[in-house]
Design a protein around this motif. Structure first.
Motif, PDB file in Angstrom:
ATOM      1  N   THR A 115       0.336  -1.435  -0.305  1.00 30.27           N
ATOM      2  CA  THR A 115       0.119   0.273   0.289  1.00 30.27           C
ATOM      3  C   THR A 115       1.038   1.841  -0.465  1.00 30.27           C
ATOM      4  O   THR A 115       0.257   2.539  -0.532  1.00 30.27           O
ATOM      5  N   VAL A 116       2.123   1.459  -0.051  1.00 30.75           N
ATOM      6  CA  VAL A 116       3.208   2.363   1.050  1.00 30.75           C
ATOM      7  C   VAL A 116       3.621   2.593  -1.012  1.00 30.75           C
ATOM      8  O   VAL A 116       3.055   3.796  -1.185  1.00 30.75           O
ATOM      9  N   VAL A 117       3.320   1.677  -1.565  1.00 30.16           N
ATOM     10  CA  VAL A 117       4.345   1.842  -3.290  1.00 30.16           C
ATOM     11  C   VAL A 117       2.274   2.750  -3.948  1.00 30.16           C
ATOM     12  O   VAL A 117       2.944   4.023  -4.717  1.00 30.16           O
ATOM     13  N   VAL A 118       1.653   1.987  -3.728  1.00 28.83           N
ATOM     14  CA  VAL A 118       0.493   2.611  -4.017  1.00 28.83           C
ATOM     15  C   VAL A 118       0.191   4.322  -4.238  1.00 28.83           C
ATOM     16  O   VAL A 118       0.589   4.581  -4.542  1.00 28.83           O
ATOM     17  N   GLY A 119       0.128   4.341  -2.421  1.00 29.02           N
ATOM     18  CA  GLY A 119       0.434   5.672  -2.315  1.00 29.02           C
ATOM     19  C   GLY A 119       1.242   6.641  -2.805  1.00 29.02           C
ATOM     20  O   GLY A 119       0.771   7.810  -3.100  1.00 29.02           O
ATOM     21  N   LEU A 120       2.219   6.022  -2.146  1.00 26.17           N
ATOM     22  CA  LEU A 120       3.376   7.042  -2.687  1.00 26.17           C
ATOM     23  C   LEU A 120       3.527   6.989  -4.748  1.00 26.17           C
ATOM     24  O   LEU A 120       3.659   8.387  -5.442  1.00 26.17           O
ATOM     25  N   ILE A 121       3.004   6.251  -5.167  1.00 25.17           N
ATOM     26  CA  ILE A 121       3.384   6.127  -7.475  1.00 25.17           C
ATOM     27  C   ILE A 121       2.132   7.343  -7.575  1.00 25.17           C
ATOM     28  O   ILE A 121       1.738   8.189  -8.785  1.00 25.17           O
ATOM     29  N   TRP A 122       0.823   6.955  -7.017  1.00 24.35           N
ATOM     30  CA  TRP A 122      -0.383   7.644  -6.888  1.00 24.35           C
ATOM     31  C   TRP A 122      -0.273   9.245  -6.280  1.00 24.35           C
ATOM     32  O   TRP A 122      -0.862  10.393  -6.778  1.00 24.35           O
ATOM     33  N   GLY A 123       0.388   9.091  -5.320  1.00 23.01           N
ATOM     34  CA  GLY A 123       0.932  10.666  -5.257  1.00 23.01           C
ATOM     35  C   GLY A 123       1.285  11.715  -5.949  1.00 23.01           C
ATOM     36  O   GLY A 123       1.334  12.841  -5.889  1.00 23.01           O
ATOM     37  N   TYR A 124       2.303  10.665  -6.757  1.00 22.77           N
ATOM     38  CA  TYR A 124       3.395  11.760  -7.556  1.00 22.77           C
ATOM     39  C   TYR A 124       2.045  11.688  -8.821  1.00 22.77           C
ATOM     40  O   TYR A 124       1.517  12.501  -9.727  1.00 22.77           O
ATOM     41  N   ILE A 125       1.076  10.687  -9.566  1.00 22.55           N
ATOM     42  CA  ILE A 125       0.263  10.987 -10.451  1.00 22.55           C
ATOM     43  C   ILE A 125      -0.502  12.125 -10.118  1.00 22.55           C
ATOM     44  O   ILE A 125      -0.637  13.261 -11.033  1.00 22.55           O
ATOM     45  N   TYR A 126      -0.767  12.359  -9.046  1.00 24.07           N
ATOM     46  CA  TYR A 126      -1.630  13.559  -8.538  1.00 24.07           C
ATOM     47  C   TYR A 126      -0.816  14.690  -8.033  1.00 24.07           C
ATOM     48  O   TYR A 126      -1.178  16.443  -8.143  1.00 24.07           O
ATOM     49  N   ILE A 136      -2.215  15.359 -18.437  1.00 22.53           N
ATOM     50  CA  ILE A 136      -3.792  14.478 -19.621  1.00 22.53           C
ATOM     51  C   ILE A 136      -4.420  15.921 -19.627  1.00 22.53           C
ATOM     52  O   ILE A 136      -5.053  16.147 -20.802  1.00 22.53           O
ATOM     53  N   LEU A 137      -4.813  16.340 -18.837  1.00 22.14           N
ATOM     54  CA  LEU A 137      -6.090  17.466 -19.132  1.00 22.14           C
ATOM     55  C   LEU A 137      -5.394  18.682 -19.454  1.00 22.14           C
ATOM     56  O   LEU A 137      -6.534  19.088 -20.522  1.00 22.14           O
ATOM     57  N   GLU A 138      -3.907  18.476 -19.581  1.00 20.24           N
ATOM     58  CA  GLU A 138      -3.441  19.452 -20.398  1.00 20.24           C
ATOM     59  C   GLU A 138      -3.303  19.453 -21.809  1.00 20.24           C
ATOM     60  O   GLU A 138      -3.380  19.919 -22.404  1.00 20.24           O
ATOM     61  N   ALA A 139      -2.664  18.136 -22.210  1.00 20.95           N
ATOM     62  CA  ALA A 139      -3.432  17.664 -23.578  1.00 20.95           C
ATOM     63  C   ALA A 139      -4.889  17.764 -24.654  1.00 20.95           C
ATOM     64  O   ALA A 139      -4.843  18.133 -25.930  1.00 20.95           O
ATOM     65  N   VAL A 140      -5.636  17.806 -22.987  1.00 25.78           N
ATOM     66  CA  VAL A 140      -6.515  17.519 -24.372  1.00 25.78           C
ATOM     67  C   VAL A 140      -7.471  19.035 -24.101  1.00 25.78           C
ATOM     68  O   VAL A 140      -8.624  19.536 -24.328  1.00 25.78           O
ATOM     69  N   GLY A 141      -6.630  20.494 -23.703  1.00 32.37           N
ATOM     70  CA  GLY A 141      -7.451  21.546 -23.590  1.00 32.37           C
ATOM     71  C   GLY A 141      -8.129  22.344 -22.675  1.00 32.37           C
ATOM     72  O   GLY A 141      -8.939  22.870 -22.354  1.00 32.37           O
ATOM     73  N   SER A 146      -7.152  21.171 -14.576  1.00 35.05           N
ATOM     74  CA  SER A 146      -5.918  20.853 -13.387  1.00 35.05           C
ATOM     75  C   SER A 146      -6.240  22.136 -12.377  1.00 35.05           C
ATOM     76  O   SER A 146      -6.351  22.921 -12.157  1.00 35.05           O
ATOM     77  N   ARG A 147      -5.655  20.915 -11.158  1.00 36.44           N
ATOM     78  CA  ARG A 147      -5.326  21.601  -9.488  1.00 36.44           C
ATOM     79  C   ARG A 147      -4.465  20.239  -9.470  1.00 36.44           C
ATOM     80  O   ARG A 147      -4.275  19.067  -9.916  1.00 36.44           O
ATOM     81  N   ALA A 148      -4.488  21.331  -8.063  1.00 35.34           N
ATOM     82  CA  ALA A 148      -3.129  19.737  -6.791  1.00 35.34           C
ATOM     83  C   ALA A 148      -4.212  19.350  -6.557  1.00 35.34           C
ATOM     84  O   ALA A 148      -4.787  19.642  -4.782  1.00 35.34           O
ATOM     85  N   TRP A 149      -4.228  17.979  -6.971  1.00 33.59           N
ATOM     86  CA  TRP A 149      -5.415  16.763  -6.717  1.00 33.59           C
ATOM     87  C   TRP A 149      -6.081  16.542  -5.220  1.00 33.59           C
ATOM     88  O   TRP A 149      -6.644  16.376  -4.137  1.00 33.59           O
ATOM     89  N   LYS A 154     -11.873  20.400  -1.600  1.00 32.11           N
ATOM     90  CA  LYS A 154     -13.021  19.726  -2.692  1.00 32.11           C
ATOM     91  C   LYS A 154     -12.916  18.742  -3.461  1.00 32.11           C
ATOM     92  O   LYS A 154     -14.411  17.440  -3.582  1.00 32.11           O
ATOM     93  N   VAL A 155     -11.827  18.173  -3.671  1.00 33.01           N
ATOM     94  CA  VAL A 155     -11.633  16.781  -4.049  1.00 33.01           C
ATOM     95  C   VAL A 155     -10.838  15.886  -3.804  1.00 33.01           C
ATOM     96  O   VAL A 155     -11.254  14.966  -4.494  1.00 33.01           O
ATOM     97  N   ASN A 156     -10.162  15.995  -2.731  1.00 30.33           N
ATOM     98  CA  ASN A 156      -9.120  15.835  -2.477  1.00 30.33           C
ATOM     99  C   ASN A 156      -9.464  14.570  -1.635  1.00 30.33           C
ATOM    100  O   ASN A 156      -8.548  12.881  -2.380  1.00 30.33           O
ATOM    101  N   MET A 157     -10.630  13.822  -1.389  1.00 30.90           N
ATOM    102  CA  MET A 157     -11.659  13.084  -0.639  1.00 30.90           C
ATOM    103  C   MET A 157     -11.088  11.658  -2.100  1.00 30.90           C
ATOM    104  O   MET A 157     -11.199  10.790  -1.402  1.00 30.90           O
ATOM    105  N   PHE A 158     -11.763  12.690  -2.760  1.00 27.26           N
ATOM    106  CA  PHE A 158     -12.517  11.779  -4.195  1.00 27.26           C
ATOM    107  C   PHE A 158     -10.888  11.279  -4.697  1.00 27.26           C
ATOM    108  O   PHE A 158     -11.203  10.012  -5.404  1.00 27.26           O
ATOM    109  N   ALA A 159     -10.129  12.234  -5.076  1.00 21.80           N
ATOM    110  CA  ALA A 159      -9.153  11.928  -5.760  1.00 21.80           C
ATOM    111  C   ALA A 159      -8.105  10.036  -5.004  1.00 21.80           C
ATOM    112  O   ALA A 159      -7.996   9.036  -5.363  1.00 21.80           O
ATOM    113  N   ILE A 160      -8.493  10.161  -3.984  1.00 21.62           N
ATOM    114  CA  ILE A 160      -7.880   9.838  -3.083  1.00 21.62           C
ATOM    115  C   ILE A 160      -8.770   7.932  -2.918  1.00 21.62           C
ATOM    116  O   ILE A 160      -8.207   6.605  -2.917  1.00 21.62           O
TER     117      ILE A 160
END
Lengths: 291, 293
Positions: A115-126, A136-141, A146-149, A154-160
């Motif tokens: 779970t530590v790896v999962v948490g770290l890697i998704w921390g980077y994805i966000y 990706i959001l920037e690439a599709v305009g 885009s935000r600090a997820w 407002k969104v961080n719990m859903f990002a988790i």
């Protein structure tokens, strides 16, 4: 009777080590924490009996209610996110072809990661600067989205919820595949001969047949979501401003950051009670439906 | 609940309706599924390519292949994070706990599946309750209890709770499996002059190989990946397990992303290799365990 005596000795010697270890490390702590919940204790020095004060304080702390709400978000996200996707995947990947075996093992893979790896890697994805989501959001305009997820309250719990779903869809898919393989082919054929459409077949034939399995997965969603701790600990520590606090991190932060052991014990006991209640409610609700 | 695992005959004798359903998985459907699989694997792929980049390369082209494949991160992470130590600790704690779980769990499972005695019902329901207990609600009291007896910050602080929490699953899986072993085998062995210990050691234990594999897989993954118990019960650097040494990177080397990716790659490779070799057993085992749980 020598054999009877010998079996008695065997029963005791074979059972007791497991029983003692289990009671001392699993059962006693629960009683212990129920007891210490009535005390004020900083870990060192005297304990002070304060009755129900800890429980009263917990119930009046809005952070506790937020933590409970966040746990509920995880439960709902597991039930509407993991279970349906897993079920759909199970239905389309039922066949033992090379292709479905490949997709199955890819979907299951995250489950074996720490779970530590999962948490770290998704921390980077966000990550707001180089993270995949914003890229990706920037690439599709859709730059404006885009935000600090993980910091945006407002969104961080859903990002988790996303990384948790990412890890858990695999096992549910395999559970459903096992259940679907146990449906007798005759029933399947009968439904097909009667000309049942795919959607109808799913709801009127397949789902009722595997209902007991669905119930099991719902219980697993609830108990799994109440256990959630690692991902949040690694990604946000429950922050910022305790916005992603869960019951378990609330307990951890109150006990091991500010050293209120009595209070932490009371929170532990409340977690026990809540999970017993939820599993009980789910049991009653789903049993009615199955009848 | 038993898992249908040997139902290959079914696909071979697929009914006409079934064939239509299978054709239904069109090229379009397959593409979507393939996309889903690739999407699932992408974070891991990203982890591995980033582990071989310099930080500069990582910042400039986070999603491209490395300009130059560099193995420095892996070596630096291994040294800085003391990951060799972490791996040794994880291996020792996991192995010891798995062996303890197997021996104690199978013995107890054998007694509960074969013998009648007075408090049997209470013992079984006690273990059954253990399957429902949310693990984190015991962190605080366990911490306090182990502090009291000086067990905190030792290997025992992980091995004993790991084993205790894994016992219910081990016991119920082995009880279920042993119920399928015919009692006549034991009676014959008894006539041959074996005591209960001899019967268990020479006959039952070897017959249980499949369920031993399942219990081992479940226990291995749980112990190897555990974060919360290690976080709370272990403080000494020299005793830290792999997940703890990893978590250190997120705090201590927060901006050295390539280094952290290197550390993660080291930690992830053993589990992925084991998964690729044993994936069918792992899938079956984890599902059997979670359903019993």
């Amino acid at each position: 009777m020598p054999t009877a005596v010998r079996s008695k000795g065997f029963i005791a010697l074979a059972l007791l080590p497991a029983l003692i270890l289990f009671v001392v490390f699993v059962i006693v702590p629960i009683i212990w924490s129920a007891y210490y919940g009535f005390f004020e204790w900083k870990g060192i020095g005297a304990t002070k009996f304060i009755g129900l004060d800890n429980y009263r304080e917990i119930l009046q702390d809005h952070i506790f209610w937020r933590a409970l709400k966040n746990n509920m978000i995880l439960i709902v996200s597991a039930i509407v996110g993991q279970v349906p996707i897993a079920l759909i995947l199970a239905i389309v990947l039922l066949k033992n072809s090379f292709f479905s075996r490949f997709v199955r093992s890819a979907v299951f893979m995250p489950m074996v990661l720490s779970t530590v790896v999962v948490g770290l890697i998704w921390g980077y994805i966000y990550n707001p600067q180089f993270g995949l989501v914003n890229t990706i959001l920037e690439a599709v305009g859709l730059e404006s989205w885009s935000r600090a997820w993980l910091s945006d309250v407002k969104v961080n719990m859903f990002a988790i919820t996303i990384p948790i779903n990412w890890s858990n869809i695999g096992p549910y898919m395999i559970i459903f595949i096992a259940a679907l393989q146990n449906i007798s082919p005759e029933i399947d054929d009968a439904a097909n001969i009667d000309g049942a459409q795919k959607g109808k077949k799913l709801f009127y034939v397949t789902l009722p047949m595997i209902w007991s399995t669905v119930v099991v997965t719902l219980v697993l969603c609830i108990s799994g979501s109440l256990k959630a701790f690692d991902h949040v600990m690694v990604m946000t520590h429950g922050g910022p401003a305790q916005s992603t606090e869960l019951l378990a991190t609330y307990m951890y932060n109150n006990t091991f950051r500010v050293y209120r052991y009595g209070y932490g014990s009371a929170v532990s006991t409340i977690i026990m009670i809540i999970s017993a209640l939820l599993i009980g409610i789910n049991y009653i609700l789903t049993r009615k439906k199955a009848d | 609940m038993e898992l249908g695992t040997t139902r290959t005959t079914r696909t071979a004798t697929a009914s006409p309706g079934k064939k239509i359903a299978e054709k239904g998985l069109s090229l379009f459907g397959k593409l979507i599924l393939l996309g889903y699989a690739v999407g699932t694997l992408y974070p891991l792929y990203w982890l591995f390519i980033s582990a071989f980049k310099t930080n500069e390369d990582f910042f400039n082209n986070p999603y491209a292949l490395p300009k130059e494949w560099k193995i420095d991160n892996i070596f630096r992470a291994w040294d800085l994070g003391d990951m060799g130590r972490g791996m040794l600790n994880s291996t020792f704690v996991t192995l010891t706990s798995v062996i303890l779980t197997l021996v104690l769990g199978l013995l107890a499972g054998y007694v509960l599946s074969r013998f009648q005695f007075r408090f049997k019902k209470i013992v079984v329901s006690l273990f059954l309750a253990g399957l429902m207990i949310p693990i984190h609600s015991t962190l605080v009291p366990l911490f306090l209890m182990m502090k009291e007896v000086g067990l905190l910050d030792t290997y025992g602080a992980l091995i004993l709770p790991y084993t205790a929490f894994e016992l219910p699953i081990a016991i119920f899986l082995s009880m279920g499996y042993m119920a399928s072993i015919p009692k006549e085998i034991e009676e014959a062995a008894m006539i041959d002059g074996n005591g209960w210990w001899g019967i268990f050691g020479r006959i039952i234990f070897p017959l249980c190989t499949p369920i031993i594999a399942t219990i081992t897989i479940l226990a291995f993954l749980r112990f190897w990946n555990d974060f919360s118990f290690a976080l709370v019960f272990i403080n000494t650097q020299a005793l830290k397990t792999l997940p703890l040494s990893l978590a250190l990177f997120s705090d201590g080397f927060g901006t050295d992303y390539a280094l952290t990716m290197g550390a993660m790659a080291i930690a992830v490779i053993p589990t992925i290799v084991v998964y690729l070799i044993l994936q069918d057993q792992i899938m079956k085992g984890m599902v059997a365990g979670s359903i019993k749980g």
